[in-house]
Design an enzyme around this catalytic site. Structure first.
Site, PDB file in Angstrom:
ATOM      1  CB  ALA A   1      27.089  78.773  16.009  1.00 37.79           C
TER       2      ALA A   1
ATOM      3  CB  THR B   1      18.673  80.546  15.111  1.00 39.03           C
ATOM      4  OG1 THR B   1      19.946  81.111  14.814  1.00 39.03           O
ATOM      5  CG2 THR B   1      18.045  81.308  16.265  1.00 39.03           C
ATOM      6  CG  ASN B   2      23.441  78.930  16.981  1.00 41.82           C
ATOM      7  OD1 ASN B   2      24.107  79.949  17.113  1.00 41.82           O
ATOM      8  ND2 ASN B   2      23.455  78.218  15.857  1.00 41.82           N
ATOM      9  CG  HIS B   3      21.914  81.572  22.812  1.00 37.30           C
ATOM     10  ND1 HIS B   3      20.886  82.473  22.919  1.00 37.30           N
ATOM     11  CD2 HIS B   3      21.547  80.487  23.536  1.00 37.30           C
ATOM     12  CE1 HIS B   3      19.939  81.953  23.683  1.00 37.30           C
ATOM     13  NE2 HIS B   3      20.305  80.757  24.066  1.00 37.30           N
ATOM     14  CB  SER B   4      26.401  82.177  17.107  1.00 37.87           C
ATOM     15  OG  SER B   4      27.474  82.872  16.515  1.00 37.87           O
TER      16      SER B   4
END
Ligand code: CTP
Length: 221
Positions: free
Chosen positions: A97, A30-33
């Site tokens: 994101a 995943t990512n930091h969104s």
């Protein structure tokens, strides 16, 4: 709440948050969104009278009231939910994101460690924004987002053209007060013939200023 209902009757689709791409039943990429920018846009559109659908990856946020919320997990889920709804929309904001890659195989069982190193084969996800640019309906306004760590304006202008967008909202992770998680952002609004940095604002104020820019450019205010 008393505010100008200058989006009354408009159908708006907003995507927000990160996607999760499963590796096995336990792990994902995943990512930091945080989803804050997309949720702020959805709320601002609702307050200004629009009929809002929010397609959202997993976030810690409570969806704004009086909108339709569609929760999704992966880029593929988001692709399906967005492309099923996009044709009827007047405006689309692609603030999510979305993962660019996903594991080629999702293991059915938890992957056990071994003594050697490991790697995960990845393949590209479908680009939702590119699909939307290719299937834009007459009069539909398509706005993408771009987060960069270098060459922000140049890279964002390329995306605007390549994905057939009407507007791209660019932000640099290097800028103080911008980026993931925080309540403020510093964005630059870019269209084919216009570029404006909005300065450090809360994400809610940023959302309202973005909408002001769109309406001003369309001569609707
Ligand atoms: N996006 C999308 N579907 C994807 C990937 C991205 O709709 N599979 C959208 C995002 O919601 C965002 C925009 O595309 O609005 C970001 O553009 P993109 O070219 O994907 O940015 P980066 O991945 O940061 O570009 P690059 O890898 O070229 O740096």
């Amino acid at each position: 709440i008393a505010c100008k209902k200058d989006l009354r009757g408009k159908k708006v689709l907003v995507t927000a948050g990160p996607t999760q791409e499963a590796i096995d039943p336990v792990r994902y990429i995943t990512n930091h969104s945080s989803g804050k920018m997309g949720y702020s846009l959805a709320k601002a559109c609702m307050l200004r009278g629009a009929d809002v659908t929010l397609v959202t990856g997993k976030t810690a946020l409570t969806p704004p009231p009086f909108i339709t919320t569609v929760p999704v997990i992966s880029a593929k889920d988001m692709y399906e939910e967005v492309t099923a709804r996009s044709a009827g929309m007047d405006m689309i904001f692609k603030a999510a994101a979305v993962a660019d890659y996903r594991p080629v195989h999702i293991a059915d069982e938890k992957i056990k460690k071994s003594d050697s190193s490991a790697s995960i084969d990845l393949k590209r996800t479908d680009d939702i924004l590119k699909y939307l640019g290719e299937h834009k309906t007459p009069g539909q306004f398509l706005c993408g987002f771009s987060m960069e760590t270098e060459n922000m304006l140049e890279n964002s202008r390329k995306k605007l053209k390549k994905k057939n967008l009407d507007m791209i909202i660019a932000n640099s992770l290097k800028m103080e007060g911008a980026g993931f998680g925080g309540n403020t952002n510093v964005v630059t609004v870019i269209t084919e013939d216009f570029e404006k940095e909005l300065g450090k604002l809360t994400k809610e104020e940023t959302a309202d200023r973005i909408l002001d820019q769109i309406l001003a450019q369309r001569g609707e205010v």
